[in-house]
Design an enzyme around this catalytic site. Sequence first.
Site, PDB file in Angstrom:
ATOM      1  N   TYR A  43      -7.188 -11.343   9.090  1.00 23.61           N
ATOM      2  CA  TYR A  43      -6.814 -10.981  10.461  1.00 23.61           C
ATOM      3  C   TYR A  43      -7.742 -11.619  11.497  1.00 23.61           C
ATOM      4  O   TYR A  43      -7.881 -11.100  12.601  1.00 23.61           O
ATOM      5  CB  TYR A  43      -6.789  -9.462  10.620  1.00 23.61           C
ATOM      6  CG  TYR A  43      -5.569  -8.806  10.002  1.00 23.61           C
ATOM      7  CD1 TYR A  43      -4.293  -9.013  10.542  1.00 23.61           C
ATOM      8  CD2 TYR A  43      -5.670  -7.986   8.891  1.00 23.61           C
ATOM      9  CE1 TYR A  43      -3.167  -8.422   9.987  1.00 23.61           C
ATOM     10  CE2 TYR A  43      -4.537  -7.387   8.327  1.00 23.61           C
ATOM     11  CZ  TYR A  43      -3.298  -7.614   8.891  1.00 23.61           C
ATOM     12  OH  TYR A  43      -2.183  -7.019   8.346  1.00 23.61           O
ATOM     13  N   PHE A 102      -8.622  -3.295  18.622  1.00 24.25           N
ATOM     14  CA  PHE A 102      -8.233  -2.559  17.423  1.00 24.25           C
ATOM     15  C   PHE A 102      -8.700  -3.233  16.125  1.00 24.25           C
ATOM     16  O   PHE A 102      -8.393  -2.763  15.028  1.00 24.25           O
ATOM     17  CB  PHE A 102      -6.711  -2.360  17.383  1.00 24.25           C
ATOM     18  CG  PHE A 102      -5.917  -3.636  17.423  1.00 24.25           C
ATOM     19  CD1 PHE A 102      -5.704  -4.386  16.273  1.00 24.25           C
ATOM     20  CD2 PHE A 102      -5.357  -4.091  18.615  1.00 24.25           C
ATOM     21  CE1 PHE A 102      -4.970  -5.560  16.294  1.00 24.25           C
ATOM     22  CE2 PHE A 102      -4.618  -5.263  18.651  1.00 24.25           C
ATOM     23  CZ  PHE A 102      -4.426  -5.997  17.490  1.00 24.25           C
ATOM     24  N   HIS A 148       3.364  -5.897   6.355  1.00 31.97           N
ATOM     25  CA  HIS A 148       3.031  -7.154   7.029  1.00 31.97           C
ATOM     26  C   HIS A 148       4.120  -8.177   6.776  1.00 31.97           C
ATOM     27  O   HIS A 148       4.720  -8.187   5.695  1.00 31.97           O
ATOM     28  CB  HIS A 148       1.706  -7.700   6.487  1.00 31.97           C
ATOM     29  CG  HIS A 148       1.404  -9.101   6.948  1.00 31.97           C
ATOM     30  ND1 HIS A 148       0.872  -9.368   8.190  1.00 31.97           N
ATOM     31  CD2 HIS A 148       1.603 -10.306   6.355  1.00 31.97           C
ATOM     32  CE1 HIS A 148       0.745 -10.679   8.337  1.00 31.97           C
ATOM     33  NE2 HIS A 148       1.183 -11.283   7.234  1.00 31.97           N
ATOM     34  N   LYS A 158       1.516  -2.150   3.086  1.00 30.36           N
ATOM     35  CA  LYS A 158       0.187  -1.726   3.537  1.00 30.36           C
ATOM     36  C   LYS A 158      -0.216  -0.387   2.890  1.00 30.36           C
ATOM     37  O   LYS A 158       0.626   0.333   2.341  1.00 30.36           O
ATOM     38  CB  LYS A 158       0.183  -1.634   5.067  1.00 30.36           C
ATOM     39  CG  LYS A 158       0.388  -2.991   5.757  1.00 30.36           C
ATOM     40  CD  LYS A 158       0.154  -2.882   7.263  1.00 30.36           C
ATOM     41  CE  LYS A 158       0.365  -4.212   7.967  1.00 30.36           C
ATOM     42  NZ  LYS A 158       0.046  -4.124   9.418  1.00 30.36           N
ATOM     43  N   GLU A 174      -1.392 -17.569   4.195  1.00 30.14           N
ATOM     44  CA  GLU A 174      -1.575 -16.175   3.771  1.00 30.14           C
ATOM     45  C   GLU A 174      -1.286 -16.007   2.276  1.00 30.14           C
ATOM     46  O   GLU A 174      -2.003 -15.283   1.570  1.00 30.14           O
ATOM     47  CB  GLU A 174      -0.689 -15.258   4.607  1.00 30.14           C
ATOM     48  CG  GLU A 174      -1.132 -15.192   6.066  1.00 30.14           C
ATOM     49  CD  GLU A 174      -0.198 -14.431   6.974  1.00 30.14           C
ATOM     50  OE1 GLU A 174      -0.521 -14.293   8.163  1.00 30.14           O
ATOM     51  OE2 GLU A 174       0.866 -13.954   6.499  1.00 30.14           O
ATOM     52  N   ASN A 194       1.419   0.711   9.920  1.00 31.84           N
ATOM     53  CA  ASN A 194       2.830   0.368  10.138  1.00 31.84           C
ATOM     54  C   ASN A 194       3.531  -0.228   8.909  1.00 31.84           C
ATOM     55  O   ASN A 194       4.462  -1.018   9.031  1.00 31.84           O
ATOM     56  CB  ASN A 194       2.981  -0.519  11.380  1.00 31.84           C
ATOM     57  CG  ASN A 194       2.277  -1.842  11.246  1.00 31.84           C
ATOM     58  OD1 ASN A 194       1.687  -2.125  10.206  1.00 31.84           O
ATOM     59  ND2 ASN A 194       2.336  -2.660  12.272  1.00 31.84           N
TER      60      ASN A 194
END
Length: 139
Positions: A51, A59, A117, A11, A128, A114
């Site tokens: 997402y 969020f 993924h 990320k 994905e 974070n």
Amino acid sequence: MSGKLTFTMIKPDAVANGHTGKIIDHIIQKGFKIVAMKYTKLSEEKAGEFYAIHRDRPFFKDLVDFMTSGTIVAAILEKDNAVADFRDVIGATDPQKAAPGTIRNLYAKSIDANAMHGSDSDENALIEAGFFFNAFERF
Ligand code: IDP
Ligand code: MG
């Protein structure tokens, strides 16, 4: 029978903080083969689509803003039991709860930024991967 492929992204926080090389090495040391990999940047539209399952979560906007904020590294990884084993390698979503030695424990600072993924099912891994790679690039 679980599948051999999973999909991952390093990320924007981890790329910007200079962790890309260490994370790639970590993944290889854990026994994953990198089948495809590229530096790219998500558009708002693509991040929203990726997402979509979280569209109604509070969020969601922050997540899309964050995931479009900088360069990411997208990759397809191969290993027996790839999806579950890779979730173990990255650790819990919240880095405060991620086990010692996991990628999120080592390189992530917050639940929204974070570091990495990992797909949550064999089916989603293929979906994905298809966002970023075509069948030709994959092998
Ligand atoms: P995962 O990445 O561990 O599979 P998901 O529940 O699928 O976690 O959530 C997708 C991403 O959305 C997380 O990696 C994280 O970046 C973000 N996220 C999840 N829960 C929260 C939250 O409570 N606050 C802020 N961001 C969150
Ligand atoms: Mg998830």
